[in-house]
Design a protein around this motif. Structure first.
Motif, PDB file in Angstrom:
ATOM      1  N   ASN A 157       0.805  -1.233   0.000  1.00 42.16           N
ATOM      2  CA  ASN A 157       0.000   0.000   0.000  1.00 42.16           C
ATOM      3  C   ASN A 157       0.834   1.276   0.000  1.00 42.16           C
ATOM      4  OD1 ASN A 157      -1.583  -2.263   1.499  1.00 42.16           O
ATOM      5  ND2 ASN A 157      -3.147  -0.871   0.730  1.00 42.16           N
ATOM      6  N   GLY A 158       2.051   1.210   0.514  1.00 45.36           N
ATOM      7  CA  GLY A 158       2.925   2.387   0.477  1.00 45.36           C
ATOM      8  C   GLY A 158       2.389   3.565   1.266  1.00 45.36           C
ATOM      9  N   ALA A 159       1.952   3.309   2.497  1.00 49.88           N
ATOM     10  CA  ALA A 159       1.439   4.405   3.329  1.00 49.88           C
ATOM     11  C   ALA A 159       2.564   5.364   3.720  1.00 49.88           C
ATOM     12  CB  ALA A 159       0.749   3.841   4.575  1.00 49.88           C
ATOM     13  N   ASN A 160       3.611   4.804   4.306  1.00 46.69           N
ATOM     14  CA  ASN A 160       4.751   5.647   4.667  1.00 46.69           C
ATOM     15  C   ASN A 160       5.543   6.024   3.420  1.00 46.69           C
ATOM     16  OD1 ASN A 160       6.354   7.075   6.455  1.00 46.69           O
ATOM     17  ND2 ASN A 160       7.508   5.291   7.162  1.00 46.69           N
ATOM     18  N   ASP A 161       5.653   5.089   2.495  1.00 49.34           N
ATOM     19  CA  ASP A 161       6.458   5.261   1.282  1.00 49.34           C
ATOM     20  C   ASP A 161       5.551   5.246   0.050  1.00 49.34           C
ATOM     21  OD1 ASP A 161       8.558   5.339  -0.518  1.00 49.34           O
ATOM     22  OD2 ASP A 161       9.119   3.251  -0.235  1.00 49.34           O
ATOM     23  N   ASN A 162       4.989   6.333  -0.476  1.00 47.85           N
ATOM     24  CA  ASN A 162       5.234   7.648   0.076  1.00 47.85           C
ATOM     25  C   ASN A 162       3.929   8.438   0.078  1.00 47.85           C
ATOM     26  OD1 ASN A 162       6.834   9.811   1.080  1.00 47.85           O
ATOM     27  ND2 ASN A 162       7.091  10.600  -0.959  1.00 47.85           N
ATOM     28  N   ALA A 163       2.847   7.738   0.475  1.00 48.45           N
ATOM     29  CA  ALA A 163       1.596   8.478   0.674  1.00 48.45           C
ATOM     30  C   ALA A 163       1.783   9.553   1.735  1.00 48.45           C
ATOM     31  CB  ALA A 163       0.470   7.534   1.064  1.00 48.45           C
ATOM     32  N   SER A 164       2.690   9.309   2.681  1.00 45.38           N
ATOM     33  CA  SER A 164       2.936  10.298   3.748  1.00 45.38           C
ATOM     34  C   SER A 164       3.551  11.581   3.178  1.00 45.38           C
ATOM     35  CB  SER A 164       3.842   9.703   4.820  1.00 45.38           C
ATOM     36  OG  SER A 164       5.134   9.420   4.315  1.00 45.38           O
TER      37      SER A 164
END
Length: 341
Positions: A157-164
């Protein structure tokens, strides 16, 4: 008497919810954390302090819940999922006063085999002279898509990388789109194909260089969803010793905001994110702000990089501290962010 009440009412609202200017001696400004010998030069006498928080953990959560949702299937470049993300970002920028930088928000990559797009918006500066100088504020919005399953989950999902980082840029863009308080012009760029070798930022940097963009500095955001552990600062910048950006950031954002990461230097993170090609093409200060040092997050490029692992309160705090940093850099009378010799 009614006129007196009206005057007091107007004065009250003029002094609430606005940006305050705090005069302070240069010597009293906070110093950046970091090794001796690369201490960055402090900004000039005036430091900007935000009066009220702009974003909130609730606003951050709404953006993150969509960008890192299973529906987007990990936002692999050229996929249906990243197309949904692109449309979402375009609408968000348009809804909040950020104009397309090109004829549309889309900058089609020339170096990737599938259709892929950087999403690029702009808020023109309000100063007749300084508006011809540009600051790029960027993050990559792609991730690695569908990978080898772990316990039945195959979506990275890539929440930290890089939706953040994407969410951070979107919220900073919302602030300036609504307030237009910047003297220099601000370009907001969400890059595709970072995970394929920085292809989106490489394409954009080379084209903007050919077009003669007057670029002052590039500020990039990568993996800012989880706070670091055991540090006396909140974010680090890659390439810390290449410019005085850390000191400038701490001057505007407050003490111990930006520090030095030995891990970032050891892993050469300066060359591994979208700041790099702007540094290489334009030879101007170009850095990535980051909170990931390989010790505080266990799901790098794994299916466990989920929204549930993110700290929305920390993310909102980062945005609220970054706004006066961007505003200060954009509005300073001179180009105070400089490469170290």
């Amino acid at each position: 008497m009614k006129q007196l009440y009206l005057l007091l009412y107007v004065l009250f609202f003029m002094t609430c919810g606005s940006t305050q200017i705090v005069e302070t001696d240069t010597g009293s400004l906070p110093k950046p954390a970091g090794p001796e010998g690369v201490k960055a030069e402090m900004p000039p006498k005036t430091a900007v302090v935000e009066a009220d928080e702009f974003t909130s953990k609730e606003k951050i959560e709404v953006l993150m819940n969509y960008l890192a949702s299973d529906e987007l299937e990990g936002r692999d470049s050229g996929s249906k999922g990243i197309e949904l993300a692109a449309r979402f970002i375009e609408k968000y920028l348009g809804d909040h006063g950020v104009a397309p930088y090109y004829k549309t928000y889309r900058d089609t990559l020339s170096n990737f085999r599938k259709p892929a797009y950087n999403i690029v918006g702009v808020v023109e500066g309000n100063d007749p002279n300084l508006k011809n100088e540009y600051i790029i504020i960027g993050a990559h919005y792609d991730h690695i898509g569908v990978i080898k399953p772990e316990r039945g989950d195959y979506i990275a999902n890539g929440a930290n990388d890089n939706a953040s980082g994407t969410t951070t840029v979107m919220e900073i863009a919302r602030y300036f789109g609504e307030h237009t308080s910047n003297k220099r012009s601000l370009i907001f760029a969400l890059f595709s194909a970072e995970e394929k070798g920085l292809l989106g930022s490489k394409h954009m940097a080379q084209n903007m260089k050919e077009d003669g963009l007057n670029l002052y500095t590039m500020l990039n955001f990568e993996m800012v969803g989880v706070p670091m552990k055991g540090k006396d600062y909140e974010l680090f910048i890659t390439g810390y010793d290449k410019s005085n950006l850390a000191g400038i950031s701490n001057g505007y954002g407050g003490e111990n905001f930006i520090g030095f990461s030995r891990t970032a230097k050891e892993y050469e993170l300066f060359q591994r994110s979208d700041n790099y090609y702007f540094y290489r093409e334009f030879k101007v200060p170009s850095h990535t702000y980051c909170a990931f040092d390989f010790t505080n997050f266990s799901y790098y490029h794994k299916v466990g990089d989920e929204v549930s692992e993110m700290d929305f309160e920390f993310m909102a705090h980062v945005v609220n501290r970054m706004i006066p940093v961007v505003e200060g850099i954009a509005n300073a009378s001179t180009q105070e962010v400089k490469l170290n010799k």
